[in-house]
Design a protein around this motif. Sequence first.
Motif, PDB file in Angstrom:
ATOM      1  N   ILE A   5       0.862  -1.175   0.000  1.00 24.75           N
ATOM      2  CA  ILE A   5       0.000   0.000   0.000  1.00 24.75           C
ATOM      3  C   ILE A   5       0.900   1.227   0.000  1.00 24.75           C
ATOM      4  CG2 ILE A   5      -1.771   1.281   1.256  1.00 24.75           C
ATOM      5  CD1 ILE A   5      -2.666  -1.342   2.479  1.00 24.75           C
ATOM      6  N   SER A   6       0.674   2.163  -0.899  1.00 28.78           N
ATOM      7  CA  SER A   6       1.553   3.320  -1.003  1.00 28.78           C
ATOM      8  C   SER A   6       0.760   4.588  -1.261  1.00 28.78           C
ATOM      9  CB  SER A   6       2.592   3.108  -2.117  1.00 28.78           C
ATOM     10  OG  SER A   6       1.942   2.977  -3.364  1.00 28.78           O
ATOM     11  N   ALA A   7       1.407   5.731  -1.022  1.00 26.68           N
ATOM     12  CA  ALA A   7       0.844   7.042  -1.308  1.00 26.68           C
ATOM     13  C   ALA A   7       1.957   7.930  -1.846  1.00 26.68           C
ATOM     14  CB  ALA A   7       0.238   7.654  -0.051  1.00 26.68           C
ATOM     15  N   VAL A   8       1.594   8.933  -2.622  1.00 24.51           N
ATOM     16  CA  VAL A   8       2.572   9.806  -3.268  1.00 24.51           C
ATOM     17  C   VAL A   8       2.373  11.237  -2.778  1.00 24.51           C
ATOM     18  CG1 VAL A   8       3.397  10.721  -5.460  1.00 24.51           C
ATOM     19  CG2 VAL A   8       2.691   8.334  -5.299  1.00 24.51           C
ATOM     20  N   ALA A   9       3.476  11.899  -2.419  1.00 26.64           N
ATOM     21  CA  ALA A   9       3.452  13.310  -2.030  1.00 26.64           C
ATOM     22  C   ALA A   9       4.205  14.123  -3.075  1.00 26.64           C
ATOM     23  CB  ALA A   9       4.105  13.501  -0.660  1.00 26.64           C
TER      24      ALA A   9
END
Length: 217
Positions: A69-73
């Motif tokens: 699970i990942s998120a991008v900033a």
Amino acid sequence: MIPGLKFFPYNTIGYLCGEFLKEKDNLFFFSDKIQRDQPIKSFFMRKFIFSLAAFFATILSMQQVKAQISAVAETTAEIVSTLQITKETDLNFGSMFSPRNGGGTVTVNTDNQRTASSVQLATATGQSVTAAQFKVSGEPNAVFTITFPYSCNVVNIDNPDAKMLVDNFTSNVTSPATLDANGEKIIKIGATLHVYDYQAVGTYKNTADLRLTVVYN
């Protein structure tokens, strides 16, 4: 005849021999077929094993992907224009007479208006009384801090021993200040001049110490 030994008729023995020869041919044919089919079977076996391994690798990869699970900033940086400051007008107290009964003061405010205390003012042709004026430019709507000197001296250009104190600097803006939508701000500086008893006649200047400094907050 030997006891226990069974004899078959000639035609029966021939039949058995013929059947044996047939079975022998079939045996050799089967053996040969196994040898000929072995490479094909090995090829399909290897292909089956490879396909099976690929299948499990795909399943494992899918499991790993599902577990991640990942998120991008967003990463941002901005270079803004530096502050620039330009002197537009010098601070000029104008002309006055030397006091004879003690000293006094002359004040110029940020509206270029002059007032005096115990000093008689004079008017010289072509001379203007002005507050110092600076133009600051930079990033629109940016906040900045203003500093200017607490005091300085003006010196008689013909007699360096004759000096007058300048202090009580005032400004038309409060620090910190904000540049306008065009990234500009006009700053005016007024001050008070101390004129001493029997002040030497002449022109007094200071070309270095009235320094306005601005910096971004």
